[in-house]
Design a protein around this motif. Structure first.
Motif, PDB file in Angstrom:
ATOM      1  N   THR A   1       0.798  -1.258   0.066  1.00  0.00           N
ATOM      2  CA  THR A   1       0.114  -0.283  -0.277  1.00  0.00           C
ATOM      3  C   THR A   1       0.691   1.570  -0.417  1.00  0.00           C
ATOM      4  N   PRO A   2       0.409   1.839  -0.660  1.00  0.00           N
ATOM      5  CA  PRO A   2       1.357   3.414  -0.459  1.00  0.00           C
ATOM      6  C   PRO A   2       1.878   3.651   0.644  1.00  0.00           C
ATOM      7  N   ALA A   3       2.755   4.590   0.780  1.00  0.00           N
ATOM      8  CA  ALA A   3       3.839   5.018   2.186  1.00  0.00           C
ATOM      9  C   ALA A   3       2.879   5.826   3.206  1.00  0.00           C
ATOM     10  N   ALA A   4       3.108   5.992   4.055  1.00  0.00           N
ATOM     11  CA  ALA A   4       2.714   6.966   5.150  1.00  0.00           C
ATOM     12  C   ALA A   4       3.946   7.630   5.210  1.00  0.00           C
ATOM     13  N   SER A   5       4.364   8.920   5.311  1.00  0.00           N
ATOM     14  CA  SER A   5       5.378   8.661   5.996  1.00  0.00           C
ATOM     15  C   SER A   5       5.775   8.509   6.840  1.00  0.00           C
ATOM     16  N   ALA A   6       6.400   7.734   6.764  1.00  0.00           N
ATOM     17  CA  ALA A   6       6.587   6.934   7.967  1.00  0.00           C
ATOM     18  C   ALA A   6       5.471   6.532   8.781  1.00  0.00           C
ATOM     19  N   LEU A   7       3.987   7.085   8.693  1.00  0.00           N
ATOM     20  CA  LEU A   7       3.622   6.443   9.341  1.00  0.00           C
ATOM     21  C   LEU A   7       3.213   5.055   9.251  1.00  0.00           C
TER      22      LEU A   7
ATOM     23  N   LEU B   1      -4.120  22.169  -4.123  1.00  0.00           N
ATOM     24  CA  LEU B   1      -3.161  22.909  -2.942  1.00  0.00           C
ATOM     25  C   LEU B   1      -2.205  22.636  -2.923  1.00  0.00           C
ATOM     26  N   ARG B   2      -1.170  23.413  -2.338  1.00  0.00           N
ATOM     27  CA  ARG B   2       0.388  22.783  -1.693  1.00  0.00           C
ATOM     28  C   ARG B   2       0.106  22.036  -0.847  1.00  0.00           C
ATOM     29  N   ALA B   3       0.657  20.927  -0.374  1.00  0.00           N
ATOM     30  CA  ALA B   3       0.804  20.126   0.973  1.00  0.00           C
ATOM     31  C   ALA B   3       1.446  20.632   2.356  1.00  0.00           C
ATOM     32  N   GLY B   4       1.737  20.777   2.858  1.00  0.00           N
ATOM     33  CA  GLY B   4       2.578  21.069   4.476  1.00  0.00           C
ATOM     34  C   GLY B   4       2.135  22.463   4.049  1.00  0.00           C
ATOM     35  N   ARG B   5       3.514  23.360   4.864  1.00  0.00           N
ATOM     36  CA  ARG B   5       3.335  24.761   5.005  1.00  0.00           C
ATOM     37  C   ARG B   5       3.483  24.862   3.032  1.00  0.00           C
TER      38      ARG B   5
ATOM     39  N   PRO C   1       8.275  14.309  -5.803  1.00  0.00           N
ATOM     40  CA  PRO C   1       7.143  15.308  -6.873  1.00  0.00           C
ATOM     41  C   PRO C   1       5.853  14.049  -8.325  1.00  0.00           C
ATOM     42  N   GLU C   2       5.714  13.000  -7.662  1.00  0.00           N
ATOM     43  CA  GLU C   2       4.735  12.454  -8.929  1.00  0.00           C
ATOM     44  C   GLU C   2       3.359  13.027  -7.534  1.00  0.00           C
ATOM     45  N   MET C   3       3.808  12.890  -6.772  1.00  0.00           N
ATOM     46  CA  MET C   3       2.013  12.973  -5.440  1.00  0.00           C
ATOM     47  C   MET C   3       1.701  14.424  -5.657  1.00  0.00           C
ATOM     48  N   GLU C   4      -0.072  14.342  -6.173  1.00  0.00           N
ATOM     49  CA  GLU C   4      -0.663  15.467  -5.748  1.00  0.00           C
ATOM     50  C   GLU C   4      -1.428  15.394  -4.864  1.00  0.00           C
ATOM     51  N   PRO C   5      -1.158  16.705  -4.060  1.00  0.00           N
ATOM     52  CA  PRO C   5      -3.325  16.699  -3.202  1.00  0.00           C
ATOM     53  C   PRO C   5      -4.051  15.968  -3.497  1.00  0.00           C
ATOM     54  N   VAL C   6      -5.253  15.311  -2.515  1.00  0.00           N
ATOM     55  CA  VAL C   6      -6.136  14.741  -3.125  1.00  0.00           C
ATOM     56  C   VAL C   6      -7.708  15.486  -2.950  1.00  0.00           C
ATOM     57  N   ASP C   7      -8.721  15.961  -3.246  1.00  0.00           N
ATOM     58  CA  ASP C   7      -9.333  16.924  -3.160  1.00  0.00           C
ATOM     59  C   ASP C   7      -9.781  16.365  -2.284  1.00  0.00           C
ATOM     60  N   PRO C   8      -9.927  18.387  -1.507  1.00  0.00           N
ATOM     61  CA  PRO C   8     -10.760  18.481  -0.188  1.00  0.00           C
ATOM     62  C   PRO C   8     -12.112  17.156   0.644  1.00  0.00           C
TER      63      PRO C   8
ATOM     64  N   GLU D   1      -1.351  14.200   5.331  1.00  0.00           N
ATOM     65  CA  GLU D   1      -1.673  15.319   4.247  1.00  0.00           C
ATOM     66  C   GLU D   1      -2.259  13.925   3.127  1.00  0.00           C
ATOM     67  N   PHE D   2      -2.623  13.742   2.710  1.00  0.00           N
ATOM     68  CA  PHE D   2      -3.199  13.116   2.139  1.00  0.00           C
ATOM     69  C   PHE D   2      -2.980  13.322   0.241  1.00  0.00           C
ATOM     70  N   LEU D   3      -1.912  12.398  -0.494  1.00  0.00           N
ATOM     71  CA  LEU D   3      -1.481  12.717  -1.739  1.00  0.00           C
ATOM     72  C   LEU D   3      -1.813  11.231  -2.336  1.00  0.00           C
ATOM     73  N   GLU D   4      -2.476  11.624  -4.004  1.00  0.00           N
ATOM     74  CA  GLU D   4      -2.223  10.454  -4.941  1.00  0.00           C
ATOM     75  C   GLU D   4      -0.875  10.633  -5.351  1.00  0.00           C
ATOM     76  N   GLY D   5      -0.517   8.942  -5.935  1.00  0.00           N
ATOM     77  CA  GLY D   5       0.523   9.034  -7.095  1.00  0.00           C
ATOM     78  C   GLY D   5       0.579   7.613  -8.270  1.00  0.00           C
ATOM     79  N   PRO D   6       1.683   7.442  -8.631  1.00  0.00           N
ATOM     80  CA  PRO D   6       0.662   6.502  -9.295  1.00  0.00           C
ATOM     81  C   PRO D   6       0.896   5.167  -8.686  1.00  0.00           C
ATOM     82  N   ASP D   7       1.129   4.929  -7.512  1.00  0.00           N
ATOM     83  CA  ASP D   7       0.800   3.857  -6.642  1.00  0.00           C
ATOM     84  C   ASP D   7      -0.447   3.839  -6.230  1.00  0.00           C
ATOM     85  N   GLY D   8      -1.249   4.913  -6.366  1.00  0.00           N
ATOM     86  CA  GLY D   8      -2.560   5.009  -5.463  1.00  0.00           C
ATOM     87  C   GLY D   8      -2.074   6.115  -3.981  1.00  0.00           C
ATOM     88  N   MET D   9      -2.472   6.320  -3.299  1.00  0.00           N
ATOM     89  CA  MET D   9      -3.241   6.976  -2.020  1.00  0.00           C
ATOM     90  C   MET D   9      -2.407   6.861  -1.318  1.00  0.00           C
TER      91      MET D   9
END
Length: 472
Positions: A4-10, A38-42, A82-89, A106-114
């Protein structure tokens, strides 16, 4: 196995809709991607636009030297791939009375899913911190023992799917039961999971080896794992053939018209469900749970997240318990290598050489202790510390000569494992780069064997450094 997609070390350690009177009209998200994400993070700090030059300066000689900006704000690097994009709110709320809430992620979506990523650095914590709240109305649960209790209680009396669930073995078939319940939820109009399925990977996108054909499983070059996955596939197919025969009613047949559909649901359950003790009134029940949003966290025995059931308002809390700093975008890779050699190295000595601290199940690199090999130590070295056979006997120190001999024996076994593969790491990389139309299951099988080779190489290099430092 399923990725499954990785969670920032989560990492995560190992029902149901409200009544109609409490439920607002569900709506589908209007757009899965933002036109301008939208920009992810700050947000980045932007410098103020330069003021127009005075008229007198135009007549003067041109000076190509850029002006010195004393108070220009620093630019922050993008912390996410760079391949990850923020998910629709709208992903957070799909029109239900009680919504899921997220804090500091943040929930991000990329080639391998969310995937789930930390939106800021997480410093070492003394107390656990909550990052998600998921109400019971959105979850899907089934008790582990009879009598079966579902939440949400969506199966009507007399529906044939209950007879299918009733026929399962209470001790071993938890995944089959939960897969049946998931397939039924997809068939109910306006059910939350029917809407949430838009965010689940399709059969073509799913990386579960349960969906891999035999030729893809052979790419693992791991005979034990290949036989194990073929056995799991046959178990699922036999179950489907037993209950989805030609004489079944349409309301059951349409849930899984072919065995591929059932295999997909089973792979979702096996890779995304958790076991949870839930207090419901005066009773504490052991249940298998599919928790939306939290199912996007990686499952790991070395987790930095855990689940907590808040029974007073029936809310599932996802808590982070980082014993060490987690950086934005970090992942904690882990792997297991089965050594057959009786050789062992001294655990405390090996950990001290690479500044690794913590208990065996929660090892981490203590970056506060700088050393010449700081750039060498990464998640693979921490994984090597978990994988290597070690010994420890209180305060008994290691004998350098014995330690060196043990390290050499383990290195030799690692080299034999590397030689047993039919390809090299470089050849695997070429295969992945050359075939753009490769199936997901074949891609994950090749990556599996490639990462095992990389870990074996890292272990060999780490043991070289260990031998040098343990002797002097």
């Amino acid at each position: 196995m399923a990725a499954t997609p990785a969670a920032s070390a989560l990492l995560l350690r190992p029902s149901p809709l409200p009544p109609p009177s409490l439920r607002s009209a569900p709506r589908r998200p209007v757009a899965r991607r933002l036109l301008q994400p939208l920009r992810a993070g700050r947000p980045r700090l932007q410098a103020a636009p330069p003021a127009p030059p005075p008229v007198e300066a135009v007549a003067e000689a041109q000076d190509d030297t850029p002006p010195l900006r004393l108070l220009e704000p620093p630019q922050e690097d993008d912390p996410f791939p760079p391949e990850m994009e923020p998910v629709d709110p709208d992903f957070y709320r799909i029109g239900y009375a009680r919504m899921m809430r997220a804090y500091g992620i943040e929930f991000l979506e990329g080639p391998d899913g969310m995937g789930v990523y930390a939106s800021r650095d997480v410093e070492p914590l003394r107390r656990a911190r909550m990052i998600m709240e998921i109400p019971l109305e959105l979850m899907m649960t089934i008790t582990q023992k009879k009598p079966w209790m579902f939440f949400p209680d969506i199966i009507p009396l007399g529906h044939p799917i209950f007879d299918v669930i009733e026929s399962t073995d209470p001790e071993t078939d938890w995944d089959l039961r939960l897969a049946c319940l998931l397939l039924y939820a997809f068939d109910i109009e306006d059910n939350f999971w029917q809407l949430y399925s838009d965010f689940l990977p399709s059969a073509d996108e799913c990386t579960s080896l349960l969906l891999a054909p035999k030729e893809d499983l052979m790419e693992l070059e791991d005979e034990d794992l290949t036989l194990q996955m073929l056995k799991h596939q046959q178990r699922a197919i036999d179950f489907w053939q037993k209950h989805w025969h030609k004489a079944i009613p349409l309301k059951l047949k349409r849930l899984a018209r072919d065995h591929e559909r059932f295999l997909w649901a089973l792979s979702i359950v096996q890779s995304r469900s958790v076991n949870l003790k839930m207090r419901m009134g005066a009773f504490i029940q052991d249940a298998n749970v599919l928790a939306p949003y939290a199912d996007m966290l990686n499952h790991s025995p070395n987790a930095n997240c855990f689940l907590h059931w808040r029974f007073k308002d029936r809310m599932l809390e996802v808590m982070i318990k980082a014993g060490h700093a987690i950086k934005k975008g970090d992942e904690n890779p882990w792997e297991l290598i089965n050594f057959s050699s009786p050789a062992k190295i001294h655990m405390d000595s090996f950990l001290s050489v690479f500044n690794i601290a913590g208990l065996h199940d929660e090892l981490y690199h203590n970056s506060a202790l700088l050393s010449a090999e700081t750039s060498f130590v990464d998640g693979a070295v921490v994984a090597a510390a978990r994988a290597l056979p070690t010994w420890s006997d209180g305060d008994v120190p290691a004998i350098p000569s014995v330690e060196r001999r043990s390290a050499m024996l383990l290195q030799e076994e690692c080299r034999q494992m590397l030689d047993s593969f039919s390809t090299t790491i470089e050849q695997d990389e070429q295969i992945l780069d050359s075939d753009v139309h490769m199936s997901k299951t074949r891609e994950i099988a090749i990556k599996y064997r490639m990462h095992r080779k990389m870990l074996l190489q890292k272990i060999i290099e780490a043991l070289d450094i260990y031998q040098d430092r343990i002797l002097f």
